[in-house]
Design a protein around this motif. Structure first.
Motif, PDB file in Angstrom:
ATOM      1  N   ASP A  95       6.159  -6.304 -12.460  1.00  0.00           N
ATOM      2  CA  ASP A  95       5.047  -5.775 -13.373  1.00  0.00           C
ATOM      3  C   ASP A  95       3.646  -6.339 -13.150  1.00  0.00           C
ATOM      4  OD1 ASP A  95       3.181  -4.282 -14.901  1.00  0.00           O
ATOM      5  OD2 ASP A  95       4.372  -4.942 -16.753  1.00  0.00           O
ATOM      6  N   LEU A  96       2.875  -5.843 -12.285  1.00  0.00           N
ATOM      7  CA  LEU A  96       1.769  -6.545 -11.644  1.00  0.00           C
ATOM      8  C   LEU A  96       0.697  -6.261 -12.632  1.00  0.00           C
ATOM      9  CD1 LEU A  96       1.638  -5.842  -7.966  1.00  0.00           C
ATOM     10  CD2 LEU A  96       2.610  -7.634  -9.093  1.00  0.00           C
ATOM     11  N   THR A  97       0.664  -5.528 -13.934  1.00  0.00           N
ATOM     12  CA  THR A  97      -0.600  -5.377 -14.924  1.00  0.00           C
ATOM     13  C   THR A  97      -0.812  -6.673 -15.594  1.00  0.00           C
ATOM     14  OG1 THR A  97       1.282  -4.682 -16.406  1.00  0.00           O
ATOM     15  CG2 THR A  97       0.418  -3.003 -15.307  1.00  0.00           C
ATOM     16  N   GLY A  98       0.126  -7.495 -15.503  1.00  0.00           N
ATOM     17  CA  GLY A  98      -0.133  -8.751 -16.117  1.00  0.00           C
ATOM     18  C   GLY A  98      -0.607  -9.770 -15.257  1.00  0.00           C
ATOM     19  N   GLY A  99      -0.649  -9.568 -13.808  1.00  0.00           N
ATOM     20  CA  GLY A  99      -1.031 -10.566 -13.017  1.00  0.00           C
ATOM     21  C   GLY A  99      -2.521 -10.971 -12.693  1.00  0.00           C
ATOM     22  N   SER A 100      -2.536 -12.283 -12.220  1.00  0.00           N
ATOM     23  CA  SER A 100      -3.967 -12.752 -12.241  1.00  0.00           C
ATOM     24  C   SER A 100      -4.589 -12.346 -10.883  1.00  0.00           C
ATOM     25  CB  SER A 100      -4.048 -14.327 -12.390  1.00  0.00           C
ATOM     26  OG  SER A 100      -5.254 -14.878 -12.014  1.00  0.00           O
TER      27      SER A 100
ATOM     28  N   SER B 155      -0.966 -17.641  -9.892  1.00  0.00           N
ATOM     29  CA  SER B 155      -0.102 -18.229 -10.849  1.00  0.00           C
ATOM     30  C   SER B 155       0.777 -17.107 -11.267  1.00  0.00           C
ATOM     31  CB  SER B 155      -0.779 -18.682 -12.048  1.00  0.00           C
ATOM     32  OG  SER B 155      -1.748 -17.649 -12.654  1.00  0.00           O
ATOM     33  N   GLY B 156       1.673 -17.391 -12.145  1.00  0.00           N
ATOM     34  CA  GLY B 156       2.607 -16.353 -12.607  1.00  0.00           C
ATOM     35  C   GLY B 156       3.246 -15.082 -11.559  1.00  0.00           C
ATOM     36  N   VAL B 157       3.025 -14.011 -12.177  1.00  0.00           N
ATOM     37  CA  VAL B 157       3.808 -12.746 -11.336  1.00  0.00           C
ATOM     38  C   VAL B 157       2.968 -12.801  -9.996  1.00  0.00           C
ATOM     39  CG1 VAL B 157       2.231 -11.156 -12.467  1.00  0.00           C
ATOM     40  CG2 VAL B 157       4.572 -10.539 -11.481  1.00  0.00           C
ATOM     41  N   THR B 158       1.726 -12.726 -10.152  1.00  0.00           N
ATOM     42  CA  THR B 158       0.959 -12.946  -8.677  1.00  0.00           C
ATOM     43  C   THR B 158       1.304 -13.813  -7.641  1.00  0.00           C
ATOM     44  OG1 THR B 158      -1.165 -12.443 -10.128  1.00  0.00           O
ATOM     45  CG2 THR B 158      -1.273 -12.971  -7.421  1.00  0.00           C
ATOM     46  N   LEU B 159       1.730 -15.107  -7.901  1.00  0.00           N
ATOM     47  CA  LEU B 159       2.199 -16.120  -7.237  1.00  0.00           C
ATOM     48  C   LEU B 159       3.724 -15.602  -6.781  1.00  0.00           C
ATOM     49  CD1 LEU B 159       1.450 -18.453  -5.685  1.00  0.00           C
ATOM     50  CD2 LEU B 159       2.487 -19.695  -7.724  1.00  0.00           C
ATOM     51  N   GLU B 160       4.525 -15.171  -7.538  1.00  0.00           N
ATOM     52  CA  GLU B 160       6.047 -14.887  -7.518  1.00  0.00           C
ATOM     53  C   GLU B 160       6.161 -13.851  -6.562  1.00  0.00           C
ATOM     54  OE1 GLU B 160       9.944 -14.147 -10.073  1.00  0.00           O
ATOM     55  OE2 GLU B 160       8.127 -14.516 -11.123  1.00  0.00           O
ATOM     56  N   PHE B 161       5.382 -12.702  -6.835  1.00  0.00           N
ATOM     57  CA  PHE B 161       5.459 -11.644  -5.957  1.00  0.00           C
ATOM     58  C   PHE B 161       4.936 -11.802  -4.445  1.00  0.00           C
ATOM     59  CE2 PHE B 161       3.996  -7.294  -4.662  1.00  0.00           C
ATOM     60  CZ  PHE B 161       5.124  -6.796  -4.486  1.00  0.00           C
ATOM     61  N   SER B 162       3.897 -12.709  -4.629  1.00  0.00           N
ATOM     62  CA  SER B 162       3.184 -12.794  -3.301  1.00  0.00           C
ATOM     63  C   SER B 162       4.339 -13.492  -2.152  1.00  0.00           C
ATOM     64  CB  SER B 162       1.825 -13.620  -3.152  1.00  0.00           C
ATOM     65  OG  SER B 162       2.146 -14.888  -3.799  1.00  0.00           O
ATOM     66  N   ARG B 163       4.866 -14.540  -2.894  1.00  0.00           N
ATOM     67  CA  ARG B 163       6.128 -15.281  -2.148  1.00  0.00           C
ATOM     68  C   ARG B 163       7.180 -14.430  -1.745  1.00  0.00           C
ATOM     69  NH1 ARG B 163       7.911 -19.743   0.344  1.00  0.00           N
ATOM     70  NH2 ARG B 163       6.106 -21.040  -0.682  1.00  0.00           N
ATOM     71  N   LEU B 164       7.409 -13.373  -2.574  1.00  0.00           N
ATOM     72  CA  LEU B 164       8.472 -12.497  -2.195  1.00  0.00           C
ATOM     73  C   LEU B 164       8.028 -11.631  -1.017  1.00  0.00           C
ATOM     74  CD1 LEU B 164      11.348 -11.131  -2.718  1.00  0.00           C
ATOM     75  CD2 LEU B 164      10.048  -9.520  -4.229  1.00  0.00           C
ATOM     76  N   VAL B 165       6.625 -11.174  -1.084  1.00  0.00           N
ATOM     77  CA  VAL B 165       6.275 -10.298  -0.024  1.00  0.00           C
ATOM     78  C   VAL B 165       6.151 -11.122   1.397  1.00  0.00           C
ATOM     79  CG1 VAL B 165       4.028  -9.220   0.867  1.00  0.00           C
ATOM     80  CG2 VAL B 165       4.909  -8.783  -1.438  1.00  0.00           C
ATOM     81  N   ALA B 166       5.957 -12.269   1.297  1.00  0.00           N
ATOM     82  CA  ALA B 166       5.771 -13.243   2.535  1.00  0.00           C
ATOM     83  C   ALA B 166       7.023 -13.407   3.296  1.00  0.00           C
ATOM     84  CB  ALA B 166       5.065 -14.407   2.080  1.00  0.00           C
ATOM     85  N   GLU B 167       7.909 -13.701   2.329  1.00  0.00           N
ATOM     86  CA  GLU B 167       9.453 -13.798   2.895  1.00  0.00           C
ATOM     87  C   GLU B 167       9.930 -12.588   3.571  1.00  0.00           C
ATOM     88  OE1 GLU B 167      11.680 -15.304  -0.575  1.00  0.00           O
ATOM     89  OE2 GLU B 167      10.751 -17.110  -0.285  1.00  0.00           O
ATOM     90  N   ARG B 168       9.748 -11.298   2.833  1.00  0.00           N
ATOM     91  CA  ARG B 168      10.080 -10.162   3.506  1.00  0.00           C
ATOM     92  C   ARG B 168       9.127  -9.893   4.764  1.00  0.00           C
ATOM     93  NH1 ARG B 168      12.979  -7.203   5.515  1.00  0.00           N
ATOM     94  NH2 ARG B 168      13.553  -5.000   4.614  1.00  0.00           N
ATOM     95  N   VAL B 169       8.121 -10.134   4.860  1.00  0.00           N
ATOM     96  CA  VAL B 169       7.015 -10.001   6.073  1.00  0.00           C
ATOM     97  C   VAL B 169       7.758 -10.764   7.316  1.00  0.00           C
ATOM     98  CG1 VAL B 169       4.851 -10.486   7.248  1.00  0.00           C
ATOM     99  CG2 VAL B 169       4.973  -9.374   5.042  1.00  0.00           C
ATOM    100  N   ALA B 170       7.802 -12.270   6.692  1.00  0.00           N
ATOM    101  CA  ALA B 170       8.535 -13.152   7.739  1.00  0.00           C
ATOM    102  C   ALA B 170       9.909 -12.746   8.320  1.00  0.00           C
ATOM    103  CB  ALA B 170       8.771 -14.604   7.120  1.00  0.00           C
ATOM    104  N   GLY B 171      10.838 -12.190   7.363  1.00  0.00           N
ATOM    105  CA  GLY B 171      12.104 -11.766   7.736  1.00  0.00           C
ATOM    106  C   GLY B 171      11.953 -10.589   8.826  1.00  0.00           C
ATOM    107  N   ILE B 172      11.083  -9.733   8.747  1.00  0.00           N
ATOM    108  CA  ILE B 172      11.024  -8.595   9.670  1.00  0.00           C
ATOM    109  C   ILE B 172      10.489  -8.934  10.881  1.00  0.00           C
ATOM    110  CG2 ILE B 172       9.750  -6.465   9.992  1.00  0.00           C
ATOM    111  CD1 ILE B 172       9.825  -5.675   7.037  1.00  0.00           C
ATOM    112  N   ALA B 173       9.335  -9.879  10.743  1.00  0.00           N
ATOM    113  CA  ALA B 173       8.822 -10.345  11.826  1.00  0.00           C
ATOM    114  C   ALA B 173       9.821 -11.436  12.934  1.00  0.00           C
ATOM    115  CB  ALA B 173       7.566 -11.419  11.754  1.00  0.00           C
TER     116      ALA B 173
END
Length: 203
Positions: free
Chosen positions: A100-105, A110-128
């Motif tokens: 839920d990004l509504t509470g992200g900074s 920090s928080g959900v912003t940082l956590e979700f960005s890490r997930l996205v980065a790992e998915r990008v890196a996996g496809i690459a």
């Protein structure tokens, strides 16, 4: 041709958490997960025609990280006649992954912003990684720039009616004109989800 690097195009907005996620994710990929194999485009320089920025786009598969439904990263490439190899529609991907990004900074990683960005980065890196893996079935054909000035300033959001996409999973798409990703063919280092569904515009 074999893929040696990828080029990422992150949303440059400042009003949506998805934009912050996009930029953070590109830095994680470029500086930590697959360093020296990642290029980050500069939208103003690319539009200006700076040779270095144009070359990175035509020599490497593009990953567009769109922070909202306006899909500015994908649209930037479209206006130059370039089709991204992979497109992340981050609000949709966040929902599918239970974020839920509504509470992200937007200002601080920090928080959900940082956590979700890490997930996205790992998915990008996996496809690459699947694209760059030795013996990968993925092939990249260098595109030619095709300036389309008559298509600037469209008032419709997303890419509906302009580009047809194959959905790899919710929030991640491949244009139907681009080759299948290794994971679609049952190989590669990404999180395999074969048998993507074709959709119009990805919205």
């Amino acid at each position: 041709m074999a893929v040696r690097r990828i080029c990422m195009h992150a949303c440059g907005g400042i009003t949506r958490v998805g934009a912050t996620v996009a930029r953070l994710a590109t830095y994680v990929v470029a500086e930590e997960l697959i360093p020296e194999k990642t290029l980050i485009s500069c939208a103003p320089a690319f539009l200006r025609g700076v040779e270095e920025d144009v070359l990175m786009v035509v020599k490497s598969p593009s990953f567009a990280l769109d922070g909202c439904e306006w899909s500015c990263g994908t649209n930037l490439l479209y206006l130059a006649g370039i089709t991204p190899a992979v497109r992340f529609l981050l609000p949709e991907y966040a929902e599918a992954q239970g974020f839920d990004l509504t509470g992200g900074s937007r200002r601080f990683p920090s928080g959900v912003t940082l956590e979700f960005s890490r997930l996205v980065a790992e998915r990008v890196a996996g496809i690459a990684a699947g694209m760059m893996e030795r013996g990968s079935p993925y092939t990249f054909k260098r595109p030619e720039l095709k300036k389309q000035p008559e298509r600037w300033f469209r008032s419709a959001s997303n890419m509906a009616g302009l580009v047809d996409f194959v959905q790899i999973e919710p929030g991640i798409y491949r244009p139907d004109t681009m080759p299948p990703l290794p994971e679609e063919l049952g190989g590669g280092a990404g999180d395999a989800r074969a048998g993507g569904e074709e959709v119009d515009g990805g919205g």
